[in-house]
Design a protein around this motif. Structure first.
Motif, mmCIF file in Angstrom:
data_model
loop_
_atom_site.group_PDB
_atom_site.id
_atom_site.type_symbol
_atom_site.label_atom_id
_atom_site.label_comp_id
_atom_site.label_asym_id
_atom_site.label_seq_id
_atom_site.Cartn_x
_atom_site.Cartn_y
_atom_site.Cartn_z
ATOM 1 N N THR A 16 0.829 -1.210 0.000
ATOM 2 C CA THR A 16 0.000 0.000 0.000
ATOM 3 C C THR A 16 0.861 1.257 0.000
ATOM 4 O O THR A 16 0.593 2.219 -0.730
ATOM 5 N N LEU A 17 1.898 1.271 0.815
ATOM 6 C CA LEU A 17 2.797 2.433 0.838
ATOM 7 C C LEU A 17 3.494 2.619 -0.497
ATOM 8 O O LEU A 17 3.684 3.758 -0.960
ATOM 9 N N LEU A 18 3.889 1.508 -1.132
ATOM 10 C CA LEU A 18 4.559 1.617 -2.427
ATOM 11 C C LEU A 18 3.621 2.189 -3.488
ATOM 12 O O LEU A 18 4.017 3.062 -4.283
ATOM 13 N N VAL A 19 2.369 1.767 -3.474
ATOM 14 C CA VAL A 19 1.402 2.280 -4.445
ATOM 15 C C VAL A 19 1.119 3.758 -4.199
ATOM 16 O O VAL A 19 1.031 4.568 -5.142
ATOM 17 N N LEU A 20 0.988 4.150 -2.934
ATOM 18 C CA LEU A 20 0.757 5.558 -2.624
ATOM 19 C C LEU A 20 1.929 6.432 -3.048
ATOM 20 O O LEU A 20 1.758 7.540 -3.572
ATOM 21 N N ALA A 21 3.158 5.951 -2.831
ATOM 22 C CA ALA A 21 4.335 6.700 -3.261
ATOM 23 C C ALA A 21 4.369 6.841 -4.777
ATOM 24 O O ALA A 21 4.695 7.914 -5.316
ATOM 25 N N LEU A 22 4.010 5.762 -5.485
ATOM 26 C CA LEU A 22 3.991 5.830 -6.949
ATOM 27 C C LEU A 22 2.931 6.812 -7.438
ATOM 28 O O LEU A 22 3.169 7.590 -8.377
ATOM 29 N N VAL A 23 1.778 6.822 -6.805
ATOM 30 C CA VAL A 23 0.724 7.760 -7.187
ATOM 31 C C VAL A 23 1.173 9.193 -6.949
ATOM 32 O O VAL A 23 0.910 10.099 -7.764
ATOM 33 N N GLY A 24 1.867 9.432 -5.844
ATOM 34 C CA GLY A 24 2.370 10.777 -5.568
ATOM 35 C C GLY A 24 3.378 11.235 -6.610
ATOM 36 O O GLY A 24 3.331 12.387 -7.084
ATOM 37 N N VAL A 25 4.302 10.341 -7.003
ATOM 38 C CA VAL A 25 5.299 10.703 -8.013
ATOM 39 C C VAL A 25 4.630 10.994 -9.353
ATOM 40 O O VAL A 25 4.968 11.968 -10.051
ATOM 41 N N VAL A 26 3.666 10.160 -9.730
ATOM 42 C CA VAL A 26 2.971 10.362 -11.004
ATOM 43 C C VAL A 26 2.181 11.671 -10.976
ATOM 44 O O VAL A 26 2.137 12.407 -11.971
ATOM 45 N N ALA A 27 1.572 11.994 -9.849
ATOM 46 C CA ALA A 27 0.811 13.236 -9.747
ATOM 47 C C ALA A 27 1.722 14.451 -9.896
ATOM 48 O O ALA A 27 1.393 15.423 -10.590
ATOM 49 N N MET A 28 2.882 14.424 -9.260
ATOM 50 C CA MET A 28 3.823 15.553 -9.393
ATOM 51 C C MET A 28 4.358 15.669 -10.810
ATOM 52 O O MET A 28 4.511 16.778 -11.358
ATOM 53 N N ALA A 29 4.654 14.516 -11.448
ATOM 54 C CA ALA A 29 5.132 14.557 -12.827
ATOM 55 C C ALA A 29 4.050 15.095 -13.763
ATOM 56 O O ALA A 29 4.344 15.856 -14.698
ATOM 57 N N PHE A 30 2.810 14.742 -13.492
ATOM 58 C CA PHE A 30 1.719 15.262 -14.306
ATOM 59 C C PHE A 30 1.579 16.772 -14.140
ATOM 60 O O PHE A 30 1.283 17.484 -15.102
ATOM 61 N N ARG A 31 1.810 17.258 -12.911
ATOM 62 C CA ARG A 31 1.721 18.711 -12.689
ATOM 63 C C ARG A 31 2.789 19.445 -13.487
ATOM 64 O O ARG A 31 2.522 20.511 -14.081
ATOM 65 N N VAL A 32 3.981 18.906 -13.571
ATOM 66 C CA VAL A 32 5.049 19.548 -14.344
ATOM 67 C C VAL A 32 4.718 19.528 -15.836
ATOM 68 O O VAL A 32 4.866 20.522 -16.555
ATOM 69 N N SER A 33 4.256 18.355 -16.312
ATOM 70 C CA SER A 33 3.917 18.247 -17.722
ATOM 71 C C SER A 33 2.681 19.081 -18.062
ATOM 72 O O SER A 33 2.555 19.596 -19.180
ATOM 73 N N TRP A 34 1.768 19.202 -17.095
ATOM 74 C CA TRP A 34 0.555 19.987 -17.321
ATOM 75 C C TRP A 34 0.866 21.442 -17.642
ATOM 76 O O TRP A 34 0.222 22.054 -18.491
ATOM 77 N N ASN A 35 1.868 22.018 -16.996
ATOM 78 C CA ASN A 35 2.243 23.417 -17.244
ATOM 79 C C ASN A 35 2.729 23.600 -18.669
ATOM 80 O O ASN A 35 2.340 24.543 -19.378
ATOM 81 N N ALA A 36 3.568 22.673 -19.142
ATOM 82 C CA ALA A 36 4.118 22.806 -20.490
ATOM 83 C C ALA A 36 3.046 22.592 -21.553
ATOM 84 O O ALA A 36 2.952 23.353 -22.530
ATOM 85 N N LEU A 37 2.217 21.571 -21.369
ATOM 86 C CA LEU A 37 1.186 21.292 -22.371
ATOM 87 C C LEU A 37 0.123 22.387 -22.412
ATOM 88 O O LEU A 37 -0.439 22.687 -23.476
ATOM 89 N N ARG A 38 -0.146 23.019 -21.264
ATOM 90 C CA ARG A 38 -1.113 24.119 -21.257
ATOM 91 C C ARG A 38 -0.605 25.293 -22.080
ATOM 92 O O ARG A 38 -1.356 25.889 -22.876
ATOM 93 N N ASP A 39 0.683 25.629 -21.933
ATOM 94 C CA ASP A 39 1.241 26.738 -22.708
ATOM 95 C C ASP A 39 1.267 26.419 -24.198
ATOM 96 O O ASP A 39 1.023 27.297 -25.038
ATOM 97 N N VAL A 40 1.564 25.151 -24.545
ATOM 98 C CA VAL A 40 1.565 24.767 -25.964
ATOM 99 C C VAL A 40 0.152 24.873 -26.537
ATOM 100 O O VAL A 40 -0.053 25.319 -27.671
ATOM 101 N N ALA A 41 -0.843 24.481 -25.756
ATOM 102 C CA ALA A 41 -2.225 24.555 -26.228
ATOM 103 C C ALA A 41 -2.640 26.004 -26.461
ATOM 104 O O ALA A 41 -3.367 26.314 -27.417
#
Length: 300
Positions: free
Chosen positions: A7-32
């Motif tokens: 459970t802890l491993l899955v939660l950590a993975l979800v947190g990392v994916v969420a932060m990576a999505f936030r970084v990518s979200w900024n770039a893709l929003r500006d491109v759009a």
């Protein structure tokens, strides 16, 4: 690994994916925004690209057919590469960060700009197509139960084998110690006592048993075996002809048919036709002989 660690491993993975999505979200929003999307469209654009990546990953884990899994992995790889290219362009063009870039301009070189604009504008359309296809494949997917049944059967067999093997505390090569007293003083065996057997029961008469069996109605089981059929002696051709003569002696010529002969003497249709022809020929010869005798008598 226990359940808490997983459970802890899955939660950590979800947190990392969420932060990576936030970084990518900024770039893709500006491109759009640079390709003409409004504020709402620019906000939802990252979900179109990175969201389909997550859906393709789930589909690749759920689908078991090789072709469907290969298609899901292909969509995942294509959209991952597209997101990487757009994030890379966002890092190379500072004007995209503050929204001061020219509308529809993602690169200074025209061929590269055309390719990047085509890529950025085609991703939403591709997301609709590929996302719908992946969802349809997941909904129509039927898990292969044969492999799971075989695995369960193999596990059950292994468990039964492990349970059937006794846990030996001592080595099988260890010598067996015997007691001198047990060998010297054997236990006396009990003396067999004669047992009187009950009187044999007389069997029922065969006639009664046959009558009891014949009283029960029997169902038809098909063809009667050849051994159970009533035997009929085979008649020769001469015997058949004699029997046909005697039976059809008082028959008229119209009654002398193959079917009538077959039913009268109980023979096959082919033999009945032969008998009919023979009898008709004999009757014709007898008629000619009688007419000649009548002519001779008349002349005399």
């Amino acid at each position: 690994m226990n359940r808490t660690a997983k459970t802890l491993l899955v939660l950590a993975l979800v947190g990392v994916v969420a932060m990576a999505f936030r970084v990518s979200w900024n770039a893709l929003r500006d491109v759009a925004r640079a390709i003409g999307a409004d504020d709402t469209g620019a906000t939802l654009y990252p979900f179109v690209v990175d969201g389909l990546m997550a859906l393709a990953l789930i589909a690749a884990l759920v689908l078991t057919e090789p072709a469907a899994r290969k298609f899901a992995l292909g969509v995942l790889a294509a959209y991952t590469l597209a997101s990487l290219v757009l994030n890379y362009v966002h890092g190379l063009v500072p004007e995209l960060h503050g929204g001061s870039a020219d509308w529809g301009r993602l690169a200074d070189w025209d061929p590269a700009n055309y390719a990047l604009v085509l890529l950025a504008t085609s991703l939403p359309v591709g997301s609709i197509y590929f996302g719908s296809d992946l969802v349809a494949k997941i909904l129509h997917h039927r898990p292969d139960t044969r492999s799971s049944d075989a695995t369960d059967g193999q596990k059950t067999t292994e468990i039964n084998i492990n349970r059937s093997m006794p846990d030996l505390e001592e080595s099988p090569d260890a010598p067996v110690e015997t007691s001198v007293e047990s060998v010297a003083d054997p236990i006396p065996l009990p003396v067999p006592v004669p047992v009187e057997l009950p009187a044999p029961v007389e069997p029922l008469p065969v006639v009664a048993a046959v009558a009891a069996e014949s009283a029960k109605p029997r169902r038809a089981t098909g063809r009667v075996p050849a051994a159970a059929r009533a035997s009929r002696p085979t008649r020769t051709a001469a015997q058949l002809l004699d029997e046909a003569r005697s039976v059809t002696a008082d028959w008229t010529d119209d009654q002398l048919t193959a079917d009538g002969i077959r039913k009268a003497v109980r023979t096959s249709a082919e033999k009945a036709r032969g008998l009919r022809d023979t009898l008709k020929s004999e009757r014709a010869d007898n008629a000619v002989t009688d007419s000649r005798q009548d002519d001779t008598v008349a002349v005399a």
